[in-house]
Design an enzyme around this catalytic site. Structure first.
Site, PDB file in Angstrom:
ATOM      1  N   HIS A 200      39.608  35.152  39.908  1.00  0.00           N
ATOM      2  CA  HIS A 200      38.859  36.273  39.348  1.00  0.00           C
ATOM      3  C   HIS A 200      37.501  35.828  38.795  1.00  0.00           C
ATOM      4  O   HIS A 200      37.399  35.411  37.639  1.00  0.00           O
ATOM      5  CB  HIS A 200      39.677  36.953  38.243  1.00  0.00           C
ATOM      6  CG  HIS A 200      40.793  37.795  38.765  1.00  0.00           C
ATOM      7  ND1 HIS A 200      40.663  39.135  39.016  1.00  0.00           N
ATOM      8  CD2 HIS A 200      42.054  37.458  39.127  1.00  0.00           C
ATOM      9  CE1 HIS A 200      41.801  39.608  39.487  1.00  0.00           C
ATOM     10  NE2 HIS A 200      42.662  38.608  39.571  1.00  0.00           N
TER      11      HIS A 200
ATOM     12  N   GLY B 184      45.116  43.706  42.886  1.00  0.00           N
ATOM     13  CA  GLY B 184      46.187  44.689  42.794  1.00  0.00           C
ATOM     14  C   GLY B 184      47.546  44.015  42.791  1.00  0.00           C
ATOM     15  O   GLY B 184      47.653  42.797  42.968  1.00  0.00           O
TER      16      GLY B 184
ATOM     17  N   GLY C 128      50.938  36.111  42.750  1.00  0.00           N
ATOM     18  CA  GLY C 128      52.211  35.506  43.119  1.00  0.00           C
ATOM     19  C   GLY C 128      52.309  35.216  44.590  1.00  0.00           C
ATOM     20  O   GLY C 128      53.332  34.700  45.056  1.00  0.00           O
ATOM     21  N   PHE C 129      51.265  35.562  45.361  1.00  0.00           N
ATOM     22  CA  PHE C 129      51.220  35.318  46.798  1.00  0.00           C
ATOM     23  C   PHE C 129      49.957  34.547  47.134  1.00  0.00           C
ATOM     24  O   PHE C 129      48.999  34.521  46.351  1.00  0.00           O
ATOM     25  CB  PHE C 129      51.253  36.640  47.573  1.00  0.00           C
ATOM     26  CG  PHE C 129      52.548  37.395  47.443  1.00  0.00           C
ATOM     27  CD1 PHE C 129      53.525  37.299  48.412  1.00  0.00           C
ATOM     28  CD2 PHE C 129      52.796  38.199  46.338  1.00  0.00           C
ATOM     29  CE1 PHE C 129      54.726  37.984  48.295  1.00  0.00           C
ATOM     30  CE2 PHE C 129      53.987  38.893  46.199  1.00  0.00           C
ATOM     31  CZ  PHE C 129      54.959  38.780  47.183  1.00  0.00           C
TER      32      PHE C 129
ATOM     33  N   GLY D 103      51.763  43.366  43.812  1.00  0.00           N
ATOM     34  CA  GLY D 103      52.713  43.410  44.908  1.00  0.00           C
ATOM     35  C   GLY D 103      52.429  42.485  46.081  1.00  0.00           C
ATOM     36  O   GLY D 103      51.521  41.653  46.053  1.00  0.00           O
TER      37      GLY D 103
ATOM     38  N   GLU E 173      35.058  37.618  37.887  1.00  0.00           N
ATOM     39  CA  GLU E 173      34.535  38.522  36.855  1.00  0.00           C
ATOM     40  C   GLU E 173      35.032  38.158  35.470  1.00  0.00           C
ATOM     41  O   GLU E 173      34.490  38.601  34.463  1.00  0.00           O
ATOM     42  CB  GLU E 173      34.936  39.968  37.180  1.00  0.00           C
ATOM     43  CG  GLU E 173      36.316  40.392  36.714  1.00  0.00           C
ATOM     44  CD  GLU E 173      37.474  39.775  37.508  1.00  0.00           C
ATOM     45  OE1 GLU E 173      38.634  39.906  37.078  1.00  0.00           O
ATOM     46  OE2 GLU E 173      37.209  39.169  38.569  1.00  0.00           O
TER      47      GLU E 173
ATOM     48  N   SER F  58      47.375  44.582  38.190  1.00  0.00           N
ATOM     49  CA  SER F  58      48.050  43.604  39.046  1.00  0.00           C
ATOM     50  C   SER F  58      49.400  43.182  38.486  1.00  0.00           C
ATOM     51  O   SER F  58      50.223  42.608  39.206  1.00  0.00           O
ATOM     52  CB  SER F  58      47.164  42.368  39.233  1.00  0.00           C
ATOM     53  OG  SER F  58      45.971  42.681  39.905  1.00  0.00           O
TER      54      SER F  58
ATOM     55  N   CYS G  83      41.412  38.392  44.931  1.00  0.00           N
ATOM     56  CA  CYS G  83      42.850  38.373  44.678  1.00  0.00           C
ATOM     57  C   CYS G  83      43.609  39.097  45.783  1.00  0.00           C
ATOM     58  O   CYS G  83      43.630  38.624  46.913  1.00  0.00           O
ATOM     59  CB  CYS G  83      43.148  38.942  43.292  1.00  0.00           C
ATOM     60  SG  CYS G  83      44.737  38.394  42.620  1.00  0.00           S
ATOM     61  N   LEU G  84      44.242  40.236  45.522  1.00  0.00           N
ATOM     62  CA  LEU G  84      44.936  40.961  46.584  1.00  0.00           C
ATOM     63  C   LEU G  84      43.959  41.329  47.700  1.00  0.00           C
ATOM     64  O   LEU G  84      44.313  41.265  48.884  1.00  0.00           O
ATOM     65  CB  LEU G  84      45.594  42.228  46.029  1.00  0.00           C
ATOM     66  CG  LEU G  84      46.328  43.099  47.062  1.00  0.00           C
ATOM     67  CD1 LEU G  84      47.534  42.372  47.636  1.00  0.00           C
ATOM     68  CD2 LEU G  84      46.747  44.434  46.454  1.00  0.00           C
TER      69      LEU G  84
ATOM     70  N   ASN H 268      45.759  35.507  38.612  1.00  0.00           N
ATOM     71  CA  ASN H 268      46.926  36.372  38.461  1.00  0.00           C
ATOM     72  C   ASN H 268      47.419  36.746  39.843  1.00  0.00           C
ATOM     73  O   ASN H 268      47.060  37.787  40.382  1.00  0.00           O
ATOM     74  CB  ASN H 268      46.590  37.633  37.652  1.00  0.00           C
ATOM     75  CG  ASN H 268      47.772  38.591  37.603  1.00  0.00           C
ATOM     76  OD1 ASN H 268      48.911  38.183  37.829  1.00  0.00           O
ATOM     77  ND2 ASN H 268      47.510  39.859  37.323  1.00  0.00           N
TER      78      ASN H 268
END
Length: 393
Positions: A365, A255, A327-328, A257, A367, A66, A283-284, A325
């Site tokens: 996260h 992931g 940024g979006f 982006g 995990e 990520s 997350c993503l 983790n």
């Protein structure tokens, strides 16, 4: 060292007597310069400059896919003192673009360690910078927002480094998922060691297909500890091909982006939602699931990265200390989506579920183990959904 500004007219390595392999600098796109010593590999790299507030876990940070495309600043001042243990890697190699720390410890002590951090960075071609004021750098990013930067340990004028930073594509302009996904489908058989968990799991007879958008090894271990079969597929795998694998549940991984760039993934998720199969996103994967269901995403000013983020479970009222983790984040959820978790620092959405369906996601996260194992129940919930789905068939 304190940051200087390009307008002061500083030129890096003014004389050959000053130049050496020990010098390095970080130039930001706004003209600010952070100068210090080099460690790790030598070279010049560009990427988005972000910060991580974890006290430990730099090995996991370095190898989390990520972080692809990003230069990571660790806010904890002493980094490298417990070396590198290969069993702690979250992927087969580091994915960060560069690493910035206040003080790199050349001496490491850990009975599990197999390598020094410096040698690990050198071996994997990761440029490092130390002996800079990471507190000043972090405060600047918090105030101005994450921005592009150029990290160099080569002889270069400050103006050139700044121009390289400005020429670097933004995170939203890059297809980073395709750079970190696996090349072909494969099975994952390594389960979490019960010694590292709060309780032992007896894997149930279910098959989970996990989309690899940059999946972490510990997510796969956690899944395998709960179910007997885990199949990992590349990010571009069609919904039709996934369905032919006869899964009991679909997992959408973390992931790098901008999630809005992954149109192919959003399309496949929408098709899988029509099958009414249990889906779990982290997350993503959480963001992509939300976009597939009609929510919108936006870029956070400086993101959430660290292992000390408080998240409130709106159903139980409990607060979980979690690892982040991203940024979006998601916003503007449609009525059929229910917010289940919120971040207590800024009230951003940290979890959601599709009402009256076996589908949910979390931004953080579960995990990871930032000390407590507050969020591992989410894997149990995923299994419960697959169990209920199996009874209905």
């Amino acid at each position: 060292m304190l940051p200087t500004n390009l307008t002061e007219g500083l030129v890096f390595f003014l004389a050959s007597s000053r130049f050496g392999t020990s010098m390095a600098r970080l130039a930001l796109e706004d003209g600010n310069i952070f100068e210090g010593k080099a460690f790790g590999a030598r070279g010049t790299v560009c990427g988005e400059v972000v910060f991580n507030t974890s006290l430990t876990g730099y090995v996991e940070v370095l190898t989390d896919p990520s972080y692809a495309g990003q230069i990571v600043t660790m806010t904890y001042p002493h980094i490298g003192n417990y070396g590198v243990t290969f069993e702690d890697l979250e992927s087969h190699r580091p994915y960060v673009t560069g690493l910035v720390v206040r003080e790199y410890s050349e001496i490491y002590s850990n009975w599990r360690a197999q390598h020094s951090l410096n040698e690990f960075l050198k071996t994997n071609g990761i440029v490092g910078l130390c002996e800079v004021d990471t507190r000043a750098l972090t405060l600047h990013i918090r105030q101005a927002g994450a921005m592009r930067g150029c990290l160099t340990s080569e002889e270069m004028a400050a103006s050139q480094a700044v121009e390289l930073a400005r020429a670097c594509p933004s995170i939203s302009e890059q297809d980073l998922i395709s750079q970190v996904t696996c090349s072909e489908a494969h099975s994952w058989d390594d389960a979490t060691d019960p010694a590292w968990t709060d309780k032992e799991h007896s894997p149930e007879d279910f098959h989970v297909v996990a989309y690899d958008f940059g999946i972490k090894h510990n997510i796969l271990r956690s899944l395998r500890a709960h179910v007997q079969r885990v199949t990992v597929v590349p990010c571009q795998t069609s919904a039709e091909r996934v369905w032919k694998l006869k899964p009991d549940g679909i997992f959408l991984s973390n992931g790098p982006g901008d999630p809005e760039r992954a149109d192919f993934a959003i399309k496949n998720i929408r098709q899988l939602l029509e099958k009414d199969i249990p889906i779990f996103g982290i997350c993503l994967g959480h963001q992509l699931l939300g976009l597939a269901l009609g929510a919108r995403s936006y870029k956070l000013k400086f993101g959430h990265r660290g292992s000390n983020q408080p998240v409130k479970n709106l159903k139980t009222g409990k607060v979980e200390i979690t690892t982040h983790n991203h940024g979006f984040a998601l916003r503007d959820l449609p009525p059929e989506l229910e917010v289940t978790h919120v971040n207590l620092n800024d009230n951003t959405i940290e979890g959601m579920r599709l009402k009256d369906a076996k589908c949910f996601g979390v931004q953080y996260h579960p995990e990871a183990a930032p000390g407590p194992h507050d969020s591992t129940y989410l894997f149990d919930r995923f299994v419960e959904m697959m169990r209920a789905h199996s009874r209905e068939r």
